[in-house]
Design an enzyme around this catalytic site. Structure first.
Site, PDB file in Angstrom:
ATOM      1  N   TRP A  42       0.824  -1.224   0.000  1.00 50.69           N
ATOM      2  CA  TRP A  42       0.000   0.000   0.000  1.00 50.69           C
ATOM      3  C   TRP A  42       0.852   1.266   0.000  1.00 50.69           C
ATOM      4  O   TRP A  42       0.533   2.239  -0.691  1.00 50.69           O
ATOM      5  CB  TRP A  42      -1.005  -0.013   1.153  1.00 50.69           C
ATOM      6  CG  TRP A  42      -2.076  -1.029   0.890  1.00 50.69           C
ATOM      7  CD1 TRP A  42      -2.285  -2.193   1.565  1.00 50.69           C
ATOM      8  CD2 TRP A  42      -3.045  -1.013  -0.175  1.00 50.69           C
ATOM      9  NE1 TRP A  42      -3.318  -2.892   0.993  1.00 50.69           N
ATOM     10  CE2 TRP A  42      -3.812  -2.199  -0.066  1.00 50.69           C
ATOM     11  CE3 TRP A  42      -3.341  -0.123  -1.202  1.00 50.69           C
ATOM     12  CZ2 TRP A  42      -4.840  -2.509  -0.950  1.00 50.69           C
ATOM     13  CZ3 TRP A  42      -4.373  -0.429  -2.087  1.00 50.69           C
ATOM     14  CH2 TRP A  42      -5.115  -1.607  -1.955  1.00 50.69           C
TER      15      TRP A  42
ATOM     16  N   ASP B 229      -0.849   6.547   6.756  1.00 47.52           N
ATOM     17  CA  ASP B 229      -2.018   5.768   6.362  1.00 47.52           C
ATOM     18  C   ASP B 229      -2.286   4.746   7.470  1.00 47.52           C
ATOM     19  O   ASP B 229      -1.494   3.823   7.671  1.00 47.52           O
ATOM     20  CB  ASP B 229      -1.710   5.057   5.025  1.00 47.52           C
ATOM     21  CG  ASP B 229      -2.813   4.085   4.597  1.00 47.52           C
ATOM     22  OD1 ASP B 229      -3.821   3.958   5.310  1.00 47.52           O
ATOM     23  OD2 ASP B 229      -2.653   3.455   3.528  1.00 47.52           O
TER      24      ASP B 229
ATOM     25  N   LYS C 146     -12.182  -1.424   7.344  1.00 46.80           N
ATOM     26  CA  LYS C 146     -11.534  -2.481   8.125  1.00 46.80           C
ATOM     27  C   LYS C 146     -12.007  -2.418   9.573  1.00 46.80           C
ATOM     28  O   LYS C 146     -12.696  -3.305  10.045  1.00 46.80           O
ATOM     29  CB  LYS C 146     -10.006  -2.359   8.075  1.00 46.80           C
ATOM     30  CG  LYS C 146      -9.412  -2.796   6.760  1.00 46.80           C
ATOM     31  CD  LYS C 146      -9.073  -1.621   5.931  1.00 46.80           C
ATOM     32  CE  LYS C 146      -8.276  -1.908   4.684  1.00 46.80           C
ATOM     33  NZ  LYS C 146      -8.660  -2.994   3.823  1.00 46.80           N
TER      34      LYS C 146
HETATM   35  N1  PMP Z   1      -4.216   1.669   2.555  1.00 44.97           N
HETATM   36  C1  PMP Z   1      -4.323   0.480   3.181  1.00 44.97           C
HETATM   37  C2  PMP Z   1      -3.459   0.210   4.360  1.00 44.97           C
HETATM   38  C3  PMP Z   1      -5.224  -0.479   2.711  1.00 44.97           C
HETATM   39  O1  PMP Z   1      -5.346  -1.660   3.328  1.00 44.97           O
HETATM   40  C4  PMP Z   1      -6.018  -0.185   1.575  1.00 44.97           C
HETATM   41  C5  PMP Z   1      -6.989  -1.215   1.036  1.00 44.97           C
HETATM   42  N2  PMP Z   1      -8.169  -1.242   1.656  1.00 44.97           N
HETATM   43  C6  PMP Z   1      -5.867   1.062   0.955  1.00 44.97           C
HETATM   44  C7  PMP Z   1      -4.967   1.961   1.480  1.00 44.97           C
HETATM   45  C8  PMP Z   1      -6.675   1.430  -0.240  1.00 44.97           C
HETATM   46  O2  PMP Z   1      -7.972   1.658   0.152  1.00 44.97           O
HETATM   47  P1  PMP Z   1      -9.185   1.801  -0.871  1.00 44.97           P
HETATM   48  O3  PMP Z   1      -9.437   0.460  -1.444  1.00 44.97           O
HETATM   49  O4  PMP Z   1     -10.277   2.294   0.017  1.00 44.97           O
HETATM   50  O5  PMP Z   1      -8.795   2.807  -1.884  1.00 44.97           O
END
Ligand code: PMP
Length: 363
Positions: free
Chosen positions: A100, A170, A194
Site C-alpha cells: 500500500w 495511512d 476495516k
Molecule cells: N491503505 C491500506 C493500508 C489499505 O489496506 C487499503 C486497502 N483497503 C488502501 C490503502 C486502499 O484503500 P481503498 O481500497 O479504500 O482505496
C-alpha cells in the site's frame, strides 16, 4: 455460524448491524431511513457531528486538528495527500514497507519528486529502524503506512521527526486499534472498511496549519481547505457510511475505548502467532517478529512443495466450519487471518483450534 476473517471490507460488530437494522426504516424517530435524509438537514447534521465528536474523544484529538470525512477511499488519499501537501517543495519522502505504501509512492510520482527513504525490497517483511532511513531535508512531508494489510507488517514505533517536516500516515487497517499520539502527525488518514465501518468514507485528521497549501489543480473533492470550510459537506457525503461509522465509535466507547481494542488485539494476534511459532515449521510467517501485524496475520502452510494443495485443503476445512475469507491476497498467496476490532477473542480461539488440529492431522 460464520466467522468472517476478511481483510476488508471486514466484519462489523453484530450489535452495530442489529442497531442499524432496527433503525433502517425509521432513523432516530424521523420516520425515514438515514439514506433518505437530506445531508443538509438538522437530523443528519446531528449524526455527523456526533460521529466526529466521538472520534475526537476516542483518539484524544487536540483542537488544532481538523477531522474531515472524505470519499475516494485510501487510494483517493494517495492523491489527496500529494495535491494538498507536496506544493511547498515539490519533494516528498516515502517509507515503502509494503504494497500500500508502494502504491501511494507511485501515485505521488505523478505530481512531484518522490524520495524513497529505504531501499526497495523484493519482499515486504520488515520495517527498517529509523537510523537507516535516508530522509530528504527538503521534503514537504514524510509518508508511511502504519499497517500493511497485504503483507502483515505493522510499525512498532512512530518515526521521530525533528526538523518540523510533517509526518503523514495511512492508518487504514489498524485505525482505533491502539492509542496514537496525534500531535506527532501532520496528517493521519484511514479508510473505514476495516476497523470502523463500511467502505465509502475515509477519515482524515489534519493539523490546522497544513490546510490551504494545496496546488492550484487540486480537484475540489480532494481539497482539504474546501472540505474543511464546508464541514465535509462540500458535496453529498456517504451518509449511510458515516451513520454506521458513528455507531461503531459508540460501540468502541462501550467496549473499553481504544485501550480495550488494543488489549483484545494483542490477545487475538498472540493466539495465532503462538500456534504458528509452535508448529515446528508446519506454519510459517515471513514477517520479522518485531513488526508482525496485530491486524493481519499472513502465513504459509507446509514446506515449499505441496504448499498450494495443503493451503487449499485448509481453506476448505475452515470454510466447512464457517470460517471464511481467509485466503491471502492474490499478490502474496497463502493464508491471511484478519483480526480487526469486531473479531472476538472467542472467534480467534476457534481459528487457533482449527490450526492446531490441521497441523496434527497433516504432519
Ligand atoms: N491503505 C491500506 C493500508 C489499505 O489496506 C487499503 C486497502 N483497503 C488502501 C490503502 C486502499 O484503500 P481503498 O481500497 O479504500 O482505496
Amino acid at each position: 455460524m460464520v466467522i468472517n476473517f476478511a481483510a476488508g471490507p471486514a466484519k462489523l460488530p453484530e450489535e452495530v448491524l442489529k442497531e442499524a437494522q432496527e433503525n433502517l426504516l425509521n432513523c432516530n424517530g424521523t420516520g425515514i431511513s438515514v439514506m433518505e435524509m437530506s445531508h443538509r438537514s438538522s437530523n443528519y447534521a446531528k449524526i455527523q457531528e456526533t460521529a466526529i465528536n466521538d472520534l475526537r474523544e476516542l483518539l484524544n484529538i487536540p483542537s488544532n486538528y481538523k477531522i474531515l470525512l472524505m470519499q475516494g477511499g485510501g487510494t483517493g488519499q494517495f492523491a489527496a495527500v500529494c495535491f494538498n501537501l507536496i506544493g511547498r517543495t515539490g519533494i516528498a519522502d516515502y517509507v515503502v514497507t509494503g504494497s500500500w505504501s508502494a502504491k501511494a509512492a507511485k501515485e505521488a510520482e505523478q505530481y512531484g519528486k518522490v524520495n524513497l527513504v529505504i531501499p526497495k525490497a523484493a519482499k515486504y517483511t520488515t520495517v527498517p529502524t529509523q537510523d537507516t532511513w535516508k530522509l530528504d531535508p527538503n521534503a514537504s512531508y514524510i509518508y508511511y503506512c502504519d499497517n500493511e494489510t497485504v503483507d502483515g507488517v505493522e510499525f512498532d514505533f512512530v518515526p521521530e521527526i525533528t526538523n518540523g517536516v510533517p509526518l503523514v500516515c495511512d492508518m487504514s487497517s489498524n485505525f482505533l486499534s491502539r492509542p496514537v499520539d496525534v500531535t506527532k502527525f501532520g496528517l493521519i488518514f484511514a479508510g473505514a472498511q476495516k476497523n470502523i465501518g463500511p467502505a465509502g468514507v475515509t477519515v482524515v485528521i489534519i493539523r490546522e496549519d497544513l490546510i490551504g497549501q494545496h496546488i492550484k489543480q487540486t480537484p475540489s473533492v480532494l481539497n482539504f481547505a474546501l472540505m474543511d470550510k464546508n464541514a465535509s459537506l462540500l458535496n453529498t457525503p456517504p451518509t449511510f457510511c458515516i451513520y454506521l461509522m458513528g455507531l461503531v465509535f459508540k460501540w468502541i466507547k462501550r467496549n473499553g475505548g481504544i485501550a480495550g481494542m488494543e488489549k483484545t488485539a494483542a490477545a487475538k494476534s498472540k493466539l495465532i502467532y503462538d500456534v504458528i511459532e509452535q508448529s515446528n515449521g508446519f506454519y510459517s510467517c515471513p514477517v520479522e517478529k518485531r513488526v508482525r501485524s496485530r491486524m493481519n496475520v499472513p502465513f504459509r502452510i507446509g514446506s515449499s512443495e505441496g504448499v498450494d494443495a495443503l493451503e487449499k485443503e485448509f481453506l476448505a476445512k475452515a470454510e466447512s466450519q464457517g470460517m471464511i475469507q481467509l485466503k491471502g491476497h492474490r499478490s502474496v498467496g497463502g493464508i491471511r487471518a484478519s483480526l480487526y476490532n469486531a473479531i472476538t477473542v472467542a472467534e480467534t480461539e476457534q481459528l487457533a483450534k482449527l490450526l492446531k488440529e490441521f497441523a496434527q492431522n497433516n504432519k
